[in-house]
Scaffold this active site. Structure first.
Site, PDB file in Angstrom:
ATOM      1  N   SER A   1      -9.396   2.770   1.588  1.00  0.00           N
ATOM      2  CA  SER A   1      -8.311   3.429   0.897  1.00  0.00           C
ATOM      3  C   SER A   1      -7.257   2.473   0.315  1.00  0.00           C
ATOM      4  CB  SER A   1      -7.602   4.395   1.857  1.00  0.00           C
ATOM      5  OG  SER A   1      -7.035   3.691   2.954  1.00  0.00           O
TER       6      SER A   1
ATOM      7  N   LYS B   1       0.839  -1.203   0.000  1.00  0.00           N
ATOM      8  CA  LYS B   1       0.000   0.000   0.000  1.00  0.00           C
ATOM      9  C   LYS B   1       0.872   1.249   0.000  1.00  0.00           C
ATOM     10  CE  LYS B   1      -3.892   2.162   2.421  1.00  0.00           C
ATOM     11  NZ  LYS B   1      -4.893   2.027   3.502  1.00  0.00           N
TER      12      LYS B   1
ATOM     13  N   SER C   1     -10.891   0.335   5.522  1.00  0.00           N
ATOM     14  CA  SER C   1     -10.068   0.554   4.333  1.00  0.00           C
ATOM     15  C   SER C   1      -9.423  -0.704   3.772  1.00  0.00           C
ATOM     16  CB  SER C   1      -8.976   1.588   4.633  1.00  0.00           C
ATOM     17  OG  SER C   1      -9.543   2.870   4.725  1.00  0.00           O
TER      18      SER C   1
END
Length: 393
Positions: A145, A88, A169
């Protein structure tokens, strides 16, 4: 003398789980360098269309893979040897999560998209080439996210990707991209924010891979995925406050019924009515307007803990849809709170997982959200394994 296992072909490597990949690398059927080269080729093939990655680390990945191969020749058997890992973008190589996975043998191959600047919602992914696209339909957001991480796993570019979940997320993009997303118990891995709400967790296609990932993070052995007794499960489409779309609720509930039919769960009539956590979450993240709002947040947190203690006195799991809504377009969710069914458990600290639950009649992907007692990730992963046996991912 047994014949050696055949070397997997390049296209076969794309279909292997992370655990099977590590087994092949540890067994000498393939090198980490070969596995990673195949993953980089898949990224080149698919990412121009999907935009999951903001950076691809070809040279760095080769160095990490060579290091895994050297450790293997020295006799080490790493639990995630040679497994290509998408990272990420807000985590990077220096995060505790990435460092522990690399120590277990993962090879980081690139940084994945997150919402970035310029958007006020988090269920989105942005790159310098445009928005990250949902593998099911480019008109939809992949969620966020951990947007690019979910897309990279769903599209078969990598078997594992890192995520972080402060309000949903990991779980929301897992639901909208049709993969598994796990938020561990708060405190079991290092938090990524001062409030302790943001927890590191995996995006994966296979439950055994999520289990191996969790083991690498915590140091605990992976749970056994053998047959289990049905776990008592309380269903709620709304948790008492969310405006859940009927088609989403019906799809998630039908998948829960299929899990009951497979013997993984037993639905029980335990009501699940929680306080709406919105103002509490905002205050705990430092967004409270004044001291009164902060005090109210602590009262809500205590009320939430009491309500969940009462539920888990009679049930082992809580089941909801992962989101109250289907994936929205790239213009955003409007007034819909996609986190409405997930963020209460960032506040309470309970572990939670999103499993692929199928599609609405309109073809929209839905996740089934399961929440367990604290430190009972094994229950979530056991149900995930049962779901995979019933309908392979």
């Amino acid at each position: 003398m047994r014949a050696p296992h055949p070397r997997p072909a390049a296209d076969e490597l794309a279909r292997l789980s992370a655990c099977a990949t590590a087994g092949a690398v540890n067994g000498g059927q393939v090198s980490a360098r070969e596995v990673v080269a195949a993953a980089l080729e898949r990224i080149r093939e698919h990412d121009g269309r999907l935009r999951a990655f903001t950076a691809v680390w070809d040279a760095g990945a080769a160095r990490y893979a060579d290091a895994v191969d050297r450790r293997g020749r020295a006799g080490e058997r790493l639990p995630l040897a040679g497994v290509p890992l998408a990272v990420k973008g807000t985590e990077g190589l220096e995060s505790p999560q990435t460092a522990r996975l690399v120590a277990a043998g993962c090879v980081p191959v690139g940084a994945t998209s997150t919402p970035g600047r310029g958007t006020r919602w988090q269920t989105y992914g942005a790159t310098d080439r445009g928005a990250t696209l949902n593998p099911f339909d480019p008109r939809w957001s992949p969620g966020g996210s951990s947007a690019g991480s979910a897309v990279a796993v769903a599209a078969g570019m990598v078997p594992l990707a890192t995520g972080s979940d402060g309000a949903g997320s990991v779980r929301i993009p897992a639901a909208w991209c049709g993969v598994i997303g796990l938020k561990p118990t708060n405190g079991s891995v290092p938090a990524r924010d001062r409030a302790g709400l943001n927890v590191a967790g995996p995006l994966a296609r296979h439950p055994q891979d999520a289990a191996a990932y969790l083991s690498a993070l915590t140091g605990a052995p992976p749970p056994d995925h053998g047959p289990i007794r049905p776990l008592r499960t309380a269903w709620s489409a709304t948790l008492g406050f969310a405006a859940t779309e009927p088609a989403v609720a019906r799809t998630a509930r039908a998948h829960l019924g299929a899990l009951a039919g497979a013997g993984a769960v037993e639905t029980v009539g335990v009501p699940v009515v929680l306080p709406d956590p919105a103002a509490c979450w905002e205050a705990l993240r430092g967004r409270a307007a004044d001291g009164g709002a902060e005090r109210a947040a602590h009262r809500t947190r205590a009320d939430l803990a009491r309500a969940l203690d009462a539920v888990f006195a009679d049930a082992e799991l809580v089941a909801t849809p992962t989101t109250p809504n289907a994936p929205h377009g790239h213009d955003g969710p409007g007034d819909t709170l996609s986190v409405a069914l997930t963020w209460a458990f960032n506040i309470s600290g309970h572990p939670a997982i999103s499993l692929p639950a199928g599609f609405t009649p309109a073809g929209e992907p839905v996740g089934l959200h399961l929440v367990a007692r604290r430190h009972r990730e094994a229950d979530l992963l056991a149900v995930a394994a049962a779901a995979t046996r019933a309908a392979p991912v």
